[in-house]
Design an enzyme around this catalytic site. Structure first.
Site, mmCIF file in Angstrom:
data_model
loop_
_atom_site.group_PDB
_atom_site.id
_atom_site.type_symbol
_atom_site.label_atom_id
_atom_site.label_comp_id
_atom_site.label_asym_id
_atom_site.label_seq_id
_atom_site.Cartn_x
_atom_site.Cartn_y
_atom_site.Cartn_z
ATOM 1 N N GLU A 67 0.785 -1.175 0.018
ATOM 2 C CA GLU A 67 0.026 0.024 0.067
ATOM 3 C C GLU A 67 0.880 1.142 -0.322
ATOM 4 O OE1 GLU A 67 -2.864 0.579 3.344
ATOM 5 O OE2 GLU A 67 -3.676 2.146 2.372
ATOM 6 N N GLU B 114 -5.831 -2.606 12.585
ATOM 7 C CA GLU B 114 -5.270 -3.632 11.457
ATOM 8 C C GLU B 114 -6.317 -4.791 11.264
ATOM 9 O OE1 GLU B 114 -3.478 -2.451 9.607
ATOM 10 O OE2 GLU B 114 -2.311 -0.890 10.732
HETATM 11 C C1 7MF Z 1 -3.796 3.032 13.890
HETATM 12 O O1 7MF Z 1 -3.805 2.498 7.972
HETATM 13 C C2 7MF Z 1 -4.022 4.438 12.742
HETATM 14 C C3 7MF Z 1 -3.369 4.386 11.717
HETATM 15 C C4 7MF Z 1 -1.604 2.315 5.973
HETATM 16 C C5 7MF Z 1 -0.342 2.719 6.825
HETATM 17 C C6 7MF Z 1 -1.961 1.875 9.126
HETATM 18 O O2 7MF Z 1 -3.586 0.506 8.513
HETATM 19 C C7 7MF Z 1 -2.805 1.436 7.848
HETATM 20 C C8 7MF Z 1 -2.293 1.289 6.710
HETATM 21 C C9 7MF Z 1 0.013 4.917 8.003
HETATM 22 C C10 7MF Z 1 -0.333 5.849 8.832
HETATM 23 C C11 7MF Z 1 -0.944 5.537 9.766
HETATM 24 C C12 7MF Z 1 -1.631 4.132 10.213
HETATM 25 C C13 7MF Z 1 -1.296 3.285 9.096
HETATM 26 C C14 7MF Z 1 -0.425 3.627 7.858
HETATM 27 C C15 7MF Z 1 -2.269 3.656 11.393
HETATM 28 C C16 7MF Z 1 -1.923 2.659 12.089
HETATM 29 C C17 7MF Z 1 -2.657 2.300 13.136
HETATM 30 N N1 7MF Z 1 -3.260 0.717 5.611
HETATM 31 BR BR1 7MF Z 1 0.940 5.286 6.441
HETATM 32 ZN ZN ZN Z 2 -5.462 1.736 8.505
#
Ligand code: 7MF
Ligand code: ZN
Length: 869
Positions: A121, A298
């Site tokens: 991603e 997640e």
């Molecule tokens: C809790 O969104 C909140 C936000 C993308 C990577 C994790 O699951 C995700 C991924 C970024 C920035 C913040 C978070 C994530 C990403 C995140 C993680 C945990 N799809 Br870039």
């Molecule tokens: Zn996310």
């Protein structure tokens, strides 16, 4: 979204071809990995070429229906593979080669420590093979992984393992099949040697799901909290959202080299090890909480993101805003709702408000993007979650869940838009959200100004609410938002007024630019306690007197409002003092007495008291003025903090000692966590005092600490106040933890945030620390990020040396990991808001970056937006 050009939401076009199944075969090698990708392709629009995305990979061969194409039958550019004259349905075989070791930007397939892993991603899959790398193309994946058996005993990918076996030359293989069709960004592959922590979860319908955590050797026990968090999250999603897991296995792999927190790849999450590993000695209470919330986040993506995914990347908030809302609700249901709400509001008011006021301002559904990685922002994520929360507030839990059920039923298995989501909520929740949709298309932070009028004779209270929102760029005037404003009324004696609806709280729906709300049978003049629970992501303008704020602080029925009124008292004191000379600064007795009462309050949750005595962050204060006088704000904030500490020293110290006695052990139970939070907030205030007894108090806490929360708090407090004990504490901490990267991140962060004049020398010294690595985003963020974000007095050194120092590190990171560089540049972007000579000095460094010949598109986008070119 190809190189250095801007893509627009309005130009979205459905794909000309789609891919229904994809067979992948990986021959893993550290420096030369071969990938064979066999797709079943279906034409959707006639007479168009097939245009596949690809980046940083070597094309070896292309075949259509097993017939190799000759070089004149296709066109291969820097980032596309174009094939013409194709039949309606065909099999496409693409062979590519890549070098995972040289891949330091950590997108696509790369080496982390001794393992292979992937991050796809948003657009990393195109660094693996030429493909239709867009989320509205969904295929069923089967993945065969081949690697050396001894070095890589575990070979993992999405779904279920369907085959495995031995091969010649000490190699082995495993084949995985994921029955759910998915976009390429949810693909994952991991190969390595790990310790495996196993668990189970029995779903509501009685299926047993295998839970597997893969961690570095020796770290198995440290994954226990993550495993238990996952079990809690799975149960919670069944109970609150009626959503059950849909595979027989759920794997989580913890890796050290990872650009972000974690990734929701179907059935195979990849996590930054920071969000998996914890034990009492090495992790703080905040770390434990972070693990629970990221594990939840997640997991919740499995439905909001994976089963229902995004049509295109402009719709990112569809899955992220909603999933952040869901993880916040999870944390609030299993922990303290008030504490979680306050934490979320702090992020919005400091980081999101400043993003929305600066050059990177964008709506939660952006309209123009150059580098997608730049749009994983607090606006898309956290303001996106606030927008979902407002829908929840307008609908109530029951109708919100009906809307959610409708969303899942209508769109399961599809790639959809934010509009589709709002449609589903309108239909399922039976509400008109047409005006509300403006939250998706208009950027900026609205201000709601409120005035009140009370008529003694008719016992009628009238509140007039007026909204406005700054216009950015060449934009038209903004249309009024649909803003839910929670309201509570307090008498001057602090009694909560029961309103005509029989409740103590009511919800005003502001939909016009200016609107009046009338309340009858109000027997005396009252204090309106507005925007309870931060019911909308707006700035509130109401002229509260200190006495009114003190009343709300002491008596509101709403914990958030009590905290917020303390914040407002602090903010007024800081801003007022920021416009007078140092000698004339003062603190009102109203403020001091309010804080004294809070400190001595034995009835309120200690965690809340801890939050109530913390001053607003410097960054949040910057957001409240049009032109930032850095020195004035920092000096005034320090004055308020120090004066409070000195005046209330006896009470603070007594409560601190009481808290120590009440804690006894280092357990993670909620009441001990709350007491530690309070204790360390108290010490945070006391730490501003330069005296022997306070220095000793800090050093003693460090020496006697039985857990990481207490030892790192002591070190941080010594650090920001440059206490005499700092040198010893810092050396002792470094000595104890120098080989543990995750703990050293905390130490690196203290180095970066040290307010002394020599800080950049200390940082340069830390670059040479054996634990530091330019390739590891956690280390870089800790050391350099702490300097840029948590050290405002030195970052904003009046001679510009802080800006220059950050820029030098960005130039280095631009080559290693542009995504990390682009995240760290944030504090340099809003040069227009900073007053005095600093503004030009910031701009000078941005110009310096702009002139670099090899500036990554991540930085090009941000620098050019900031410079307005
Ligand atoms: C809790 O969104 C909140 C936000 C993308 C990577 C994790 O699951 C995700 C991924 C970024 C920035 C913040 C978070 C994530 C990403 C995140 C993680 C945990 N799809 Br870039
Ligand atoms: Zn996310």
């Amino acid at each position: 979204m190809s190189n250095n050009t801007t893509q627009y939401l309005k130009d979205y076009q459905a794909p000309n071809y789609t891919i229904t199944t994809l067979n992948l075969e990986f021959n893993l090698d550290e420096t030369l990995t071969q990938v064979i990708a066999t797709s079943q392709v279906k034409q959707l629009v006639q007479g168009q070429p097939l245009v596949l995305d690809g980046e940083n990979i070597q094309l070896v061969s292309v075949a259509v229906n097993q017939q190799a194409l000759t070089a004149n039958q296709y066109q291969c550019t820097d980032n596309q593979l174009i094939i013409d004259d194709l039949p309606e349905r065909f099999e496409l075989t693409v062979v590519t080669e890549l070098n995972p070791t040289e891949n330091t930007n950590l997108e696509g397939l790369y080496v982390s420590g001794d393992a292979f892993c992937t991050q796809c991603e948003a657009q990393g899959f195109r660094r693996i093979t030429y493909y239709l790398d867009r989320p509205d193309v969904m295929a069923v994946f089967t993945t065969k992984v081949i690697a050396d058996k001894e070095k890589y005993p575990y070979l993992l990918s999405n779904g279920n393992k369907v085959d495995s076996g031995e091969l010649a030359n000490g190699k082995h293989f495993a084949t995985w099949h994921d029955p759910h069709k998915k976009p390429a960004y949810l693909f994952a592959l991991v190969a390595g040697d790990f310790d495996l922590l196993e668990g189970q979860y029995v779903t509501r319908s009685g299926r047993t799901v295998q839970l597997e955590f893969f961690v570095d050797k020796g770290n198995k026990a440290k994954a226990q909290h993550a495993l238990e968090s996952l079990q809690r999250a799975m149960k919670w999603d069944e109970e609150r959202f009626n959503l059950e897991y849909d595979l027989d296995i759920y794997m989580v792999v913890a890796v050290d080299f990872f650009n972000m927190g974690a990734m929701e790849n179907k059935g195979l999450n990849v996590f930054n090890s920071k969000y998996v590993l914890a034990d009492n000695d090495s992790a703080t209470d905040v770390d434990y909480h972070g693990i629970e919330s990221v594990i939840g986040h997640e997991y919740f993506h499995n439905w909001t993101g994976n089963r229902i995914t995004c049509r295109d990347w402009f719709q990112l908030s569809l899955k992220e805003g909603l999933t952040v809302f869901r993880d916040q609700e999870f944390s609030s249901d299993v922990g303290s709702r008030a504490v979680n709400r306050i934490d979320a509001v702090k992020i919005i008011r400091s980081h999101q408000f400043s993003e929305d006021a600066g050059p990177m301002s964008h709506p939660i559904r952006p309209e123009a993007v150059m580098e997608m990685n730049n749009f994983y922002t607090v606006t898309v994520y956290n303001k996106g979650a606030e927008v979902i929360r407002m829908i929840h507030t307008l609908l109530g839990e029951e109708r919100f869940q009906q809307g959610m059920a409708n969303y899942i039923e209508r769109f399961d298995g599809m790639a959809v838009t934010c509009d589709d989501f709002v449609d589903a909520m309108e239909q399922g929740g039976n509400i008109d959200l047409s005006q509300f949709r403006l939250w998706y298309s208009q950027a900026g932070t609205p201000t709601v100004d409120v005035t009140q009028d009370y008529d003694q004779d008719s016992k009628k209270l009238t509140l007039t609410l007026e909204q406005s929102c700054p216009v950015s760029g060449e934009e038209q005037q903004k249309q009024p938002f649909h803003i839910p404003v929670k309201l509570e009324l307090l008498t001057e004696a602090g009694e909560v007024v029961t309103l005509d609806n029989g409740e103590q709280e009511s919800l005003l729906e502001l939909t016009q630019v200016k609107q009046k709300f009338a309340f009858d049978n109000i027997n005396q003049s009252v204090i309106p306690c507005l925007l309870g629970d931060f019911s909308a992501p707006v700035k509130l303008g109401f002229d509260y007197s200190e006495e009114q704020l003190a009343t709300i602080l002491a008596h509101s029925a709403n914990a958030y409002s009590r905290w917020d009124s303390a914040q407002k008292l602090f903010t007024q004191a800081i801003l007022n003092n920021s416009s007078v000379a140092k000698e004339s600064m003062s603190l009102s007795s109203t403020l001091i007495e309010s804080v004294r009462t809070v400190v001595c309050d034995q009835a309120t949750d200690p965690a809340l008291i801890g939050l109530m005595i913390e001053l607003p962050a410097v960054m949040e204060l910057f957001e409240l003025v049009d032109s930032v006088d850095v020195d004035a704000i920092i000096t005034a904030r320090n004055f308020v903090k120090q004066t409070l500490a000195t005046t209330l020293k006896v009470e603070l110290k007594q409560r601190y000692l009481e808290a120590i006695l009440a804690i006894e052990e280092a357990s993670q139970s909620a009441d001990k966590v709350a007491l530690r939070a309070l204790k360390n907030s108290l010490l945070g205030l006391l730490g501003t005092i330069a005296s022997d007894d306070i220095n000793t108090l800090i050093a003693t806490q460090f020496e006697q600490a039985t857990n990481m929360t207490d030892s790192i708090s002591a070190l941080q407090i010594a650090n920001v106040n440059n206490q005499l004990c700092l040198k010893d504490l810092s050396a002792a901490f470094e000595q104890r933890w120098k080989t543990n990267g995750l703990v050293m991140d905390k130490w690196f962060a203290t180095v970066g945030s040290n307010p002394s004049e020599q800080v950049t020398d200390l940082i340069v010294e830390a670059f040479e620390h054996p634990s530091f690595s330019w390739q590891n985003p956690n280390r870089v963020r800790s050391l350099i990020g702490a300097f840029a974000v948590n050290n405002p007095s030195r970052f904003h050194s009046v001679d510009g040396s802080g800006y220059q120092f950050l820029t030098e590190q960005l130039i280095r990171l631009n080559e290693i990991n542009p995504q990390i560089a682009a995240r760290l540049i944030t504090p340099l972007l809003p040069w227009e808001k900073i007053s005095g000579q600093r503004s030009a000095l910031m701009r000078e460094q941005l110009e310096r970056l702009a002139a670099l010949p090899n500036l990554s598109k991540d930085l090009v986008e941000k620098v050019s937006l900031s410079l307005g070119k």
